[in-house]
Write an enzyme that holds these catalytic residues in place. Structure first.
Site, short mmCIF file in Angstrom:
data_model
loop_
_atom_site.label_atom_id
_atom_site.label_comp_id
_atom_site.label_asym_id
_atom_site.label_seq_id
_atom_site.Cartn_x
_atom_site.Cartn_y
_atom_site.Cartn_z
N GLU A 44 0.86 -1.19 0.00
CA GLU A 44 0.00 0.00 0.00
C GLU A 44 0.89 1.23 0.00
OE1 GLU A 44 -3.12 -0.21 2.95
OE2 GLU A 44 -4.07 -1.89 1.96
N HIS B 191 -9.53 9.60 1.96
CA HIS B 191 -9.07 8.48 1.12
C HIS B 191 -9.26 8.88 -0.33
CE1 HIS B 191 -8.42 4.52 -0.54
NE2 HIS B 191 -8.14 4.05 0.66
N ARG C 96 -0.86 9.12 1.12
CA ARG C 96 -2.30 9.24 0.86
C ARG C 96 -2.78 10.68 0.76
NH1 ARG C 96 -6.10 5.35 4.32
NH2 ARG C 96 -5.09 3.80 3.00
N HIS D 143 -12.10 9.59 5.68
CA HIS D 143 -11.89 8.16 5.85
C HIS D 143 -11.42 7.81 7.26
CE1 HIS D 143 -10.80 4.07 4.68
NE2 HIS D 143 -9.54 4.27 5.06
N ARG E 228 -1.93 9.30 8.42
CA ARG E 228 -1.75 7.90 8.81
C ARG E 228 -1.22 7.06 7.64
NH1 ARG E 228 -5.45 3.34 8.49
NH2 ARG E 228 -6.60 4.77 7.19
N LEU F 278 -5.88 -0.40 11.92
CA LEU F 278 -6.26 -1.62 12.64
C LEU F 278 -5.13 -2.04 13.58
CD1 LEU F 278 -8.05 -3.86 9.94
CD2 LEU F 278 -9.05 -2.21 11.52
C1 SIN Z 1 -7.55 0.74 2.05
O1 SIN Z 1 -7.73 -0.47 1.96
O2 SIN Z 1 -7.26 1.45 1.10
C2 SIN Z 1 -7.72 1.39 3.37
C3 SIN Z 1 -6.63 0.98 4.24
C4 SIN Z 1 -6.56 1.95 5.37
O3 SIN Z 1 -7.27 2.94 5.40
O4 SIN Z 1 -5.72 1.72 6.25
#
Ligand code: SIN
Length: 520
Positions: free
Chosen positions: A115, A234, A280, A339, A374, A380
């Site tokens: 990611e 997001h 992000r 988000h 973040r 999580l």
């Molecule tokens: C995503 O799957 O793009 C979200 C992951 C996140 O917000 O940590």
């Protein structure tokens, strides 16, 4: 008001932090209050990407911590990043023991997604975009079989009893339209784990229930709030008119999907060397700019994934199908949507808030891990780490407790927020406290929030929402710079000295009634 006293620890919320804390507290008796049936209404179940953890041979907690600090734009607490990333592996193993079916390779290793702004593929995943749903499924199953945990569903926390230094109770009401008068629950300690604030915005990926009420409740009791201005947008919410907007996970870009506009141009290449995998906040602003310019940004999975998008990313495929989008042959229209709230109730290394008797974990807390932006899938992880730490601390602080079952009387439904006021609040937040901000818009937002608050003074839910909205807008007005997700068009520079922000609701309200653009 009727009072009920129990030896149980009271947990408010039903997301990952709440469930994991309850399991970590077992066999110590717990009362878990959930406004909805378990598994629905919590953001955690909607998390797509997964949990960030340095599980690969070449990766390390140190590299994960460095990426976290870099993405956070100067305000991540290095000690928090170091310890959280160091503990990550243990929590993945614990979730696996609880029965979470993470994707595994033939040799038994964890399949890892890439990611944005991660220097390694590091996101432990489930079927592409099912991580949150599967982790929650496993925890709910475990929790249902744990006799020390009493769950009450359909009950909403509306306030905390506090003298400004100590929390001694939680005021609850029904979250359905029936009943008579609120009840005060007094337990051995209170853990708030009820999610963030995305639903305060008109365009959000969060479940409708998640609208800043838990943070507002703590703020109303006098708890110190940190980094309230840092709200993450997001970049790839699916722009299909659904409220909330379905997410197209960042893992799709990690798997090679591109961002294009209606002219077919890959606009991220000229914005950042990492293009689609830039941090992000940078991608979100680029998407927002494309939208504002009428260029219709889209996520193009066609070449990278082809028909595999339908099987490998079932949540994204289902959202597309509901909205008549065929991602195999068409790019997916996207928009930047609220988000994740990096800000929240200020907590220490044990999840303690500034008020005695009150612990907070998950998105409702601000631990110093995320800074101003973040790192993907650290949300999580933070919930897991601080849920366990808070549970351990509460075990020491709150004593053994009793295993009495709490019998709630017929509860009242609280006054429901007026729908038109909620719509106005959400539109105001998106327009004036959104991806781009300036003093004029923030002052206008504060004035509007005050009017909305005054229009329904006895509605606890609305008051909790406007408390959080006030904190976000007041902290955004006070921060005269741009940093991470907080972008001031009137102060585009990032100041050399970086500092987190801390504010009480009383201070935010003073700023609201006298909104001079005080420097921070
Ligand atoms: C995503 O799957 O793009 C979200 C992951 C996140 O917000 O940590």
């Amino acid at each position: 008001m009727e009072e009920i006293t129990t030896g149980r620890i009271i947990i408010v919320g039903a997301g990952l932090g709440a469930l994991y804390a309850a399991l970590c507290l077992a066999p110590r008796p717990v009362l878990l209050i959930s406004p909805d049936p378990l598994g629905s209404g919590a953001s955690s179940a909607w998390a797509q990407g997964g949990v960030a953890a340095a599980m690969a041979q070449a990766d390390s907690p140190e590299a994960h911590a460095l990426d976290t600090i870099k993405a956070g734009a100067g305000t991540v607490e290095p000690r928090v990043a170091a310890t959280v990333t160091d503990e990550a592996r243990a929590h993945i193993l614990a979730l696996t023991d609880f029965g979470t079916a993470f994707d595994r390779s033939a040799d038994g290793g964890y399949v890892l997604s890439r990611e944005a702004a991660h220097s390694f593929a590091r996101v432990v995943r489930v079927q592409g975009d099912q991580a949150g749903a599967e982790i929650m499924r496993a925890l709910i199953e475990k929790l249902r079989g744990t006799p020390s945990i009493q769950v009450v569903e359909g009950v909403l926390a509306r306030g905390l009893d506090s003298d400004g230094t100590k929390v001694t109770g939680v005021e609850v009401e029904l979250s359905r339209p029936e009943g008579s008068a609120p009840v005060m629950l007094r337990g051995a300690g209170v853990l708030l784990a009820g999610g963030g604030s995305g639903g305060l915005y008109a365009l959000t990926t969060n479940p409708a229930r998640i609208r800043g009420e838990v943070i507002g409740m703590a703020a109303g009791a006098g708890a110190l709030i940190a980094d309230a201005e840092f709200v993450q947008f997001h970049p790839t919410a699916i722009d299909c008119g659904e409220d909330p907007a379905p997410l197209a996970t960042e893992a799709l870009r990690g798997a090679g999907a591109h961002l294009i506009n209606r002219e077919g141009a890959r606009f991220m290449e000229e914005v950042h060397p990492l293009a689609e995998l830039a941090p992000r906040d940078i991608v979100a602003r680029a998407i927002f700019a494309q939208t504002q310019a009428g260029l219709r940004p889209m996520l193009d999975t066609r070449k990278a994934l082809g028909a595999a998008v339908l099987t490998d990313y079932p949540a994204v495929a289902a959202a597309c199908a509901r909205n008549g989008i065929d991602p195999v042959s068409q790019p997916i229209p996207v928009a930047a949507a609220a988000h994740y709230h990096m800000g929240g109730v200020a907590t220490d290394a044990h999840g303690r808030s500034s008020l005695a008797g009150l612990w907070v974990c998950g998105e409702a807390a601000s631990t110093g891990l995320h800074g101003a932006n973040r790192l993907a899938s650290n949300g999580l992880l933070e919930a897991l780490v601080f849920a366990r730490r808070a549970a351990q601390d509460m075990l020491e602080e709150c004593g053994a407790g009793g295993s009495d079952t709490v019998a709630l009387p017929d509860l009242p439904t609280g006054e429901t927020p007026d729908a038109a006021l909620v719509t106005e609040l959400r539109q105001t937040m998106t327009r004036d406290v959104g991806v781009l901000r300036d003093a004029t818009g923030l002052r206008r937002a504060l004035a509007t929030i005050a009017q909305i608050e005054a229009a329904q003074p006895d509605c606890a839910q609305l008051q909790n929402m406007t408390a959080t909205a006030t904190l976000i807008a007041a902290a955004a007005l006070a921060r005269r710079e741009s940093r991470g997700a907080h972008c001031r068009t009137d102060y585009p520079e990032t100041r050399p000295e970086a500092a987190r922000s801390f504010m009480t609701l009383a201070e935010a309200r003073v700023r609201r009634s006298n909104p001079e653009d005080a420097p921070r």
